[in-house]
Design a protein around this motif. Structure first.
Motif, PDB file in Angstrom:
ATOM      1  N   ALA A  90      57.534 -21.793  68.103  1.00 28.86           N
ATOM      2  CA  ALA A  90      58.343 -20.890  68.923  1.00 28.86           C
ATOM      3  C   ALA A  90      57.522 -19.774  69.560  1.00 28.86           C
ATOM      4  O   ALA A  90      57.961 -18.618  69.609  1.00 28.86           O
ATOM      5  CB  ALA A  90      59.483 -20.298  68.091  1.00 28.86           C
ATOM      6  N   ALA A  91      56.330 -20.104  70.052  1.00 32.80           N
ATOM      7  CA  ALA A  91      55.466 -19.150  70.747  1.00 32.80           C
ATOM      8  C   ALA A  91      55.084 -17.951  69.888  1.00 32.80           C
ATOM      9  O   ALA A  91      54.683 -16.904  70.403  1.00 32.80           O
ATOM     10  CB  ALA A  91      56.122 -18.669  72.047  1.00 32.80           C
ATOM     11  N   GLY A  92      55.183 -18.116  68.573  1.00 35.32           N
ATOM     12  CA  GLY A  92      54.812 -17.029  67.680  1.00 35.32           C
ATOM     13  C   GLY A  92      53.334 -17.013  67.335  1.00 35.32           C
ATOM     14  O   GLY A  92      52.870 -16.116  66.629  1.00 35.32           O
ATOM     15  N   PHE A  93      52.600 -18.001  67.839  1.00 31.89           N
ATOM     16  CA  PHE A  93      51.176 -18.118  67.559  1.00 31.89           C
ATOM     17  C   PHE A  93      50.428 -18.478  68.836  1.00 31.89           C
ATOM     18  O   PHE A  93      50.985 -19.054  69.768  1.00 31.89           O
ATOM     19  CB  PHE A  93      50.913 -19.221  66.521  1.00 31.89           C
ATOM     20  N   THR A  94      49.165 -18.122  68.867  1.00 32.30           N
ATOM     21  CA  THR A  94      48.248 -18.624  69.893  1.00 32.30           C
ATOM     22  C   THR A  94      47.136 -19.367  69.183  1.00 32.30           C
ATOM     23  O   THR A  94      46.799 -19.051  68.032  1.00 32.30           O
ATOM     24  CB  THR A  94      47.648 -17.496  70.732  1.00 32.30           C
TER      25      THR A  94
END
Length: 456
Positions: free
Chosen positions: A196-200
């Motif tokens: 959910a776009a919580g990490f890169t």
């Protein structure tokens, strides 16, 4: 048995699918989300028709899905089940038996009679079923009581009974390429079902995940999930809440595996492959095994490595030990059938044989010298006595006249000109046996044969 929750819409609750492994949460729900397998899913293919629920006179066919782990066999079975509101039942040949198969058939009969609903039976690892267990599937498949979607990582020709194969379509799946695996990882990072776009993810970390995956999407997602956990634990106290970066170090810690500095499309690929070949040629077995390990751990295609070993067996070992080529060719075929990780053992055996064998490039040098003469325009007409004489008019042209049949000669060889006139006049000399290994014996024999044939 059914996994309908995996295909439900909306966010998952904290105790449901959210706690499922990332690879399960990211299982494709539509054909458009499936990575790779373009040939198996081409428009009009049996598998695509089955997934899309197309009817008509042909009707749905049972399918055997054959391919390496992580290529989407379970995913495709789920997609087949979603078409036309079919009932989905999943069994594993590891734990199921004939009793379980019969129970599925009985329920499928009731569902068809009462609700007009088809049943899809997904049987994982069907190669683990005995012949008798596979026989139990035949009535249901033959009468289309169930649509069987069976998955196997072993060659169906050897692991599945012929009657079942003849009643199903065989779909061969291939390992995902690097771009496909990268796409799977990128989608998992961004998608609400995933991270959910919580990490890169750092590019080096991405490259390491792709290499380690070896074309296996499930392995790539499992590695990503583990790396995300390491990165989360690495966030300093009081700084929680933002987007968490996943570094190469986090990926290495997650899989307890250091990243090998090796680019399959760049200089490292060629440098390591070159060092590998030269180490075998130089008879340093330990160095050869080191470079073999570096290639394998970096995710190099084992078939590429096997081909290099076959070439080296002829180019560098040659007639010094003719059995090295036999070992290398056997390894090439075995690797294609078995795959990793067991293929490493077969490759290692071939490498050790090549490295320790007596070396000779005499055959390699001989063909190069012969080709050089041909390209230089040498080599006139084939001598008349060697030309074909098995057709009408050959005798009138003098073809075959004066030919000496070798088996009639003492010791099976006699004096005769085989080279074209110009090369015979030059006493063309291409093959020069070495005094190493098995070729040492060939050297003395070739001198004897040459003296008989050419008289000098």
């Amino acid at each position: 048995m059914a996994d309908d929750d995996l295909f439900s819409s909306g966010p998952a609750d904290a105790t449901g699918a959210l706690m499922a492994p990332l690879a399960v949460r990211m299982r494709p729900r539509t054909l458009e989300e499936v990575a790779g397998q373009r040939d198996a899913l081409r428009p009009g293919s049996p598998l695509r028709r089955l997934i899309e629920g197309q009817g008509g006179a042909a009707g749905p066919l049972s399918a055997i899905l054959w391919g390496p782990p992580g290529t989407g066999k379970t995913t495709l079975a789920h997609l087949v089940a979603t078409a036309a509101e079919r009932r989905f039942v999943e069994l594993s040949a590891v734990t199921a038996g004939v009793k379980d198969v019969r129970a599925v058939m009985d329920q499928a009969t009731r569902d068809r009679s009462l609700y007009g609903r088809q049943t899809v039976l997904f049987l994982d690892e069907i190669h683990r079923f005995t012949k008798a267990q596979q026989d139990a599937l035949l009535p249901g498949v033959e009468n289309r009581l169930v649509i069987l979607v069976a998955a196997t990582t072993e060659n169906p020709s050897f692991s599945i009974i012929a009657p079942l194969l003849s009643r199903s379509v065989l779909v061969t799946l291939s390992s995902l390429d690097d771009d496909d695996v990268r796409g799977v990882v990128e989608r998992a990072i961004a998608d609400e079902r995933g991270l959910a776009a919580g990490f890169t993810l750092a590019e080096e970390g991405m490259a390491h995940i792709v290499r380690m995956a070896g074309g296996d999407a499930r392995r790539a997602l499992t590695t990503l999930e583990a790396a995300a956990g390491v990165a989360t634990d690495d966030v300093p106290a009081g700084r929680e809440g933002g987007v968490i970066p996943i570094s190469l170090s986090h990926v290495e810690q997650a899989v307890a595996h250091a990243a090998v500095r090796y680019d399959r499309a760049g200089d490292q690929h060629y440098d390591v492959a070159s060092a590998f070949i030269k180490s075998m040629r130089g008879s340093d077995v330990d160095a050869a095994l080191h470079y073999l390990a570096r290639q394998l751990e970096a995710g190099e295609d084992p078939r590429f490595i096997a081909r290099r070993i076959v070439i080296a067996a002829s180019e560098d070992v040659g007639m010094g030990d003719p059995t090295a080529l036999q070992t290398a060719v056997a390894a090439l075929h075995a690797v294609a059938q078995i795959g990793m990780p067991e293929a490493r053992i077969i490759l290692a055996q071939a490498v050790v044989h090549n490295a320790l064998a007596p070396k000779s490039n005499a055959a390699y040098a001989a063909i190069n010298a012969a080709i050089a003469d041909v390209r230089a325009g040498k080599g006139g007409a084939v001598p008349a006595h060697l030309r074909g004489s098995g057709y009408a008019g050959a005798a009138r042209l003098g073809h075959g006249e004066g030919y000496r049949y070798s088996h009639d000669e003492p010791n099976g060889v006699g004096p005769q000109q085989f080279l074209p006139d110009d090369l015979a006049a030059e006493d063309a000399d291409y093959y020069h046996p070495t005094g190493r290994g098995w070729e040492e014996r060939l050297g003395s024999r070739w001198k004897e044969l040459r003296k008989i044939i050419r008289g000098r």
